[in-house]
Motif scaffolding. Sequence first.
Motif, PDB file in Angstrom:
ATOM      1  N   SER A   9      -5.281 -30.059-114.887  1.00  0.00           N
ATOM      2  CA  SER A   9      -6.565 -31.005-114.760  1.00  0.00           C
ATOM      3  C   SER A   9      -7.196 -30.787-116.315  1.00  0.00           C
ATOM      4  O   SER A   9      -7.609 -31.738-116.860  1.00  0.00           O
ATOM      5  CB  SER A   9      -7.478 -30.695-113.861  1.00  0.00           C
ATOM      6  N   ASN A  10      -7.062 -29.593-117.035  1.00  0.00           N
ATOM      7  CA  ASN A  10      -7.602 -29.384-118.256  1.00  0.00           C
ATOM      8  C   ASN A  10      -6.945 -30.277-119.638  1.00  0.00           C
ATOM      9  O   ASN A  10      -7.477 -30.803-120.595  1.00  0.00           O
ATOM     10  CB  ASN A  10      -7.535 -27.846-118.618  1.00  0.00           C
ATOM     11  N   ALA A  11      -5.599 -30.457-119.256  1.00  0.00           N
ATOM     12  CA  ALA A  11      -4.914 -31.228-120.253  1.00  0.00           C
ATOM     13  C   ALA A  11      -5.059 -32.923-120.073  1.00  0.00           C
ATOM     14  O   ALA A  11      -4.894 -33.443-120.810  1.00  0.00           O
ATOM     15  CB  ALA A  11      -3.406 -31.100-120.160  1.00  0.00           C
ATOM     16  N   GLY A  12      -5.844 -33.079-118.923  1.00  0.00           N
ATOM     17  CA  GLY A  12      -5.983 -34.487-118.668  1.00  0.00           C
ATOM     18  C   GLY A  12      -4.738 -35.293-118.198  1.00  0.00           C
ATOM     19  O   GLY A  12      -4.824 -36.703-118.479  1.00  0.00           O
ATOM     20  N   LEU A  13      -3.666 -34.767-117.650  1.00  0.00           N
ATOM     21  CA  LEU A  13      -2.398 -35.367-117.391  1.00  0.00           C
ATOM     22  C   LEU A  13      -2.208 -35.204-116.030  1.00  0.00           C
ATOM     23  O   LEU A  13      -0.925 -35.189-115.554  1.00  0.00           O
ATOM     24  CB  LEU A  13      -1.331 -34.898-118.088  1.00  0.00           C
ATOM     25  N   VAL A  14      -3.041 -35.175-115.074  1.00  0.00           N
ATOM     26  CA  VAL A  14      -3.059 -34.840-113.685  1.00  0.00           C
ATOM     27  C   VAL A  14      -1.946 -35.722-112.998  1.00  0.00           C
ATOM     28  O   VAL A  14      -2.339 -37.032-113.427  1.00  0.00           O
ATOM     29  CB  VAL A  14      -4.265 -34.860-112.782  1.00  0.00           C
ATOM     30  N   GLY A  15      -1.073 -35.644-112.378  1.00  0.00           N
ATOM     31  CA  GLY A  15       0.039 -36.512-111.671  1.00  0.00           C
ATOM     32  C   GLY A  15       0.812 -37.390-112.521  1.00  0.00           C
ATOM     33  O   GLY A  15       1.374 -38.175-112.357  1.00  0.00           O
ATOM     34  N   ARG A  16       1.228 -36.667-113.812  1.00  0.00           N
ATOM     35  CA  ARG A  16       1.885 -37.229-114.750  1.00  0.00           C
ATOM     36  C   ARG A  16       3.198 -36.457-114.868  1.00  0.00           C
ATOM     37  O   ARG A  16       3.892 -36.610-116.062  1.00  0.00           O
ATOM     38  CB  ARG A  16       1.294 -37.538-116.230  1.00  0.00           C
ATOM     39  N   GLU A  17       3.619 -35.629-114.165  1.00  0.00           N
ATOM     40  CA  GLU A  17       4.689 -34.574-114.293  1.00  0.00           C
ATOM     41  C   GLU A  17       6.035 -35.516-114.492  1.00  0.00           C
ATOM     42  O   GLU A  17       6.798 -35.297-115.354  1.00  0.00           O
ATOM     43  CB  GLU A  17       4.892 -33.626-113.207  1.00  0.00           C
ATOM     44  N   ARG A  18       6.123 -36.404-113.619  1.00  0.00           N
ATOM     45  CA  ARG A  18       7.417 -37.381-113.723  1.00  0.00           C
ATOM     46  C   ARG A  18       7.316 -38.054-115.045  1.00  0.00           C
ATOM     47  O   ARG A  18       8.510 -38.215-115.945  1.00  0.00           O
ATOM     48  CB  ARG A  18       7.464 -38.433-112.601  1.00  0.00           C
ATOM     49  N   GLU A  19       6.383 -38.723-115.587  1.00  0.00           N
ATOM     50  CA  GLU A  19       6.332 -39.107-116.752  1.00  0.00           C
ATOM     51  C   GLU A  19       6.586 -38.281-117.920  1.00  0.00           C
ATOM     52  O   GLU A  19       7.153 -38.467-118.922  1.00  0.00           O
ATOM     53  CB  GLU A  19       4.996 -40.049-117.057  1.00  0.00           C
ATOM     54  N   TRP A  20       5.884 -37.237-117.958  1.00  0.00           N
ATOM     55  CA  TRP A  20       6.292 -36.095-118.910  1.00  0.00           C
ATOM     56  C   TRP A  20       7.693 -35.847-119.165  1.00  0.00           C
ATOM     57  O   TRP A  20       8.039 -35.695-120.147  1.00  0.00           O
ATOM     58  CB  TRP A  20       5.307 -35.088-118.557  1.00  0.00           C
ATOM     59  N   GLN A  21       8.307 -35.545-118.111  1.00  0.00           N
ATOM     60  CA  GLN A  21       9.782 -35.208-117.928  1.00  0.00           C
ATOM     61  C   GLN A  21      10.427 -36.357-118.541  1.00  0.00           C
ATOM     62  O   GLN A  21      11.392 -36.071-119.347  1.00  0.00           O
ATOM     63  CB  GLN A  21      10.287 -34.985-116.348  1.00  0.00           C
ATOM     64  N   SER A  22      10.415 -37.581-118.342  1.00  0.00           N
ATOM     65  CA  SER A  22      10.999 -38.550-118.602  1.00  0.00           C
ATOM     66  C   SER A  22      10.862 -38.727-120.269  1.00  0.00           C
ATOM     67  O   SER A  22      11.780 -39.018-120.869  1.00  0.00           O
ATOM     68  CB  SER A  22      10.341 -40.005-118.054  1.00  0.00           C
ATOM     69  N   LEU A  23       9.588 -38.572-120.829  1.00  0.00           N
ATOM     70  CA  LEU A  23       9.403 -38.591-122.296  1.00  0.00           C
ATOM     71  C   LEU A  23      10.051 -37.301-123.002  1.00  0.00           C
ATOM     72  O   LEU A  23      10.748 -37.585-123.905  1.00  0.00           O
ATOM     73  CB  LEU A  23       7.704 -38.508-122.387  1.00  0.00           C
ATOM     74  N   GLN A  24       9.978 -36.214-122.419  1.00  0.00           N
ATOM     75  CA  GLN A  24      10.879 -35.100-123.016  1.00  0.00           C
ATOM     76  C   GLN A  24      12.157 -35.137-122.927  1.00  0.00           C
ATOM     77  O   GLN A  24      12.797 -35.257-124.169  1.00  0.00           O
ATOM     78  CB  GLN A  24      10.448 -33.903-122.238  1.00  0.00           C
ATOM     79  N   GLU A  25      12.878 -35.850-121.863  1.00  0.00           N
ATOM     80  CA  GLU A  25      14.036 -36.177-121.962  1.00  0.00           C
ATOM     81  C   GLU A  25      14.623 -37.440-122.818  1.00  0.00           C
ATOM     82  O   GLU A  25      15.544 -37.091-123.564  1.00  0.00           O
ATOM     83  CB  GLU A  25      14.561 -36.691-120.641  1.00  0.00           C
ATOM     84  N   ARG A  26      13.791 -38.124-123.109  1.00  0.00           N
ATOM     85  CA  ARG A  26      13.896 -39.406-124.300  1.00  0.00           C
ATOM     86  C   ARG A  26      13.815 -38.726-125.241  1.00  0.00           C
ATOM     87  O   ARG A  26      14.615 -39.105-126.321  1.00  0.00           O
ATOM     88  CB  ARG A  26      12.793 -40.311-123.745  1.00  0.00           C
ATOM     89  N   CYS A  27      12.970 -37.863-125.851  1.00  0.00           N
ATOM     90  CA  CYS A  27      12.859 -37.270-127.153  1.00  0.00           C
ATOM     91  C   CYS A  27      13.953 -36.352-127.248  1.00  0.00           C
ATOM     92  O   CYS A  27      14.585 -36.371-128.576  1.00  0.00           O
ATOM     93  CB  CYS A  27      11.667 -36.351-127.213  1.00  0.00           C
ATOM     94  N   HIS A  28      14.607 -35.671-126.249  1.00  0.00           N
ATOM     95  CA  HIS A  28      15.719 -35.001-126.612  1.00  0.00           C
ATOM     96  C   HIS A  28      16.925 -35.810-126.721  1.00  0.00           C
ATOM     97  O   HIS A  28      17.954 -35.511-127.509  1.00  0.00           O
ATOM     98  CB  HIS A  28      16.254 -33.806-125.281  1.00  0.00           C
ATOM     99  N   ARG A  29      17.141 -36.937-126.147  1.00  0.00           N
ATOM    100  CA  ARG A  29      18.318 -37.955-126.408  1.00  0.00           C
ATOM    101  C   ARG A  29      17.977 -38.333-127.731  1.00  0.00           C
ATOM    102  O   ARG A  29      19.078 -38.469-128.547  1.00  0.00           O
ATOM    103  CB  ARG A  29      18.248 -38.842-125.358  1.00  0.00           C
ATOM    104  N   ALA A  30      16.680 -38.629-128.204  1.00  0.00           N
ATOM    105  CA  ALA A  30      16.701 -39.222-129.770  1.00  0.00           C
ATOM    106  C   ALA A  30      17.286 -38.144-130.719  1.00  0.00           C
ATOM    107  O   ALA A  30      17.724 -38.449-131.465  1.00  0.00           O
ATOM    108  CB  ALA A  30      15.130 -39.589-129.823  1.00  0.00           C
ATOM    109  N   ARG A  31      16.676 -36.890-130.412  1.00  0.00           N
ATOM    110  CA  ARG A  31      17.174 -35.921-131.292  1.00  0.00           C
ATOM    111  C   ARG A  31      18.611 -35.801-131.456  1.00  0.00           C
ATOM    112  O   ARG A  31      19.166 -35.406-132.437  1.00  0.00           O
ATOM    113  CB  ARG A  31      16.765 -34.366-130.678  1.00  0.00           C
ATOM    114  N   ASN A  32      19.574 -36.098-130.303  1.00  0.00           N
ATOM    115  CA  ASN A  32      20.898 -36.453-130.301  1.00  0.00           C
ATOM    116  C   ASN A  32      21.465 -37.621-130.838  1.00  0.00           C
ATOM    117  O   ASN A  32      22.740 -37.668-130.356  1.00  0.00           O
ATOM    118  CB  ASN A  32      21.345 -35.749-129.029  1.00  0.00           C
ATOM    119  N   GLY A  33      20.714 -38.321-131.249  1.00  0.00           N
ATOM    120  CA  GLY A  33      21.335 -39.545-131.904  1.00  0.00           C
ATOM    121  C   GLY A  33      21.071 -40.973-131.156  1.00  0.00           C
ATOM    122  O   GLY A  33      21.336 -41.988-131.558  1.00  0.00           O
TER     123      GLY A  33
END
Length: 172
Positions: A9-33
């Motif tokens: 709740s301090n981060a202001g992203l309550v309930g966004r775990e799925r979106e957060w994981q998706s964005l991180q995965e997308r970033c890792h795919r981008a790093r790999n081209g």
Amino acid sequence: MSSPLSIDSNAGLVGREREWQSLQERCHRARNGAGGITWIAGEVGIGKTALMSKLQIWANGERYRTLWGRHIGHRQAPPLHGLREALMPLFDIRSSDGPRAIESKVSQQLARSWPDLALHSRLLIHFLEPLVTEESRALVGEVAPQPLHLHHLFFRLLATVAQDQPLLLFLD
């Protein structure tokens, strides 16, 4: 790879775990081209900007280059203002820089880092200057870029920059 950002709740992203994981995965795919575009859409006030801000902090820690531009919602806003704002740091351009400073910074950065794009310097200078003045006309001439030329230039510039370091472009 680092561990996922803690979302509370301090981060202001309550309930966004799925979106957060998706964005991180997308970033890792981008790093790999596997570059691409990810849209974050929704009503005003649901936390889109907060989510992107956290992603930017995480990405900077992961050694991504991040660029951020904001849309100005009024009629006097120059076309593509958000993209212009996002690209300014690539050339160390400040909003107080005049036409000659912008010309110098763009030319030097292209020559130093991205010489293959040097033939587009006039178009970049014209785009990165907030207002067309008599001084800027004298420097770059009467440049009337076609939208297709601008899109091609932006794609080439971002693709070239991303070769050196993974790149995230935030347009809010």
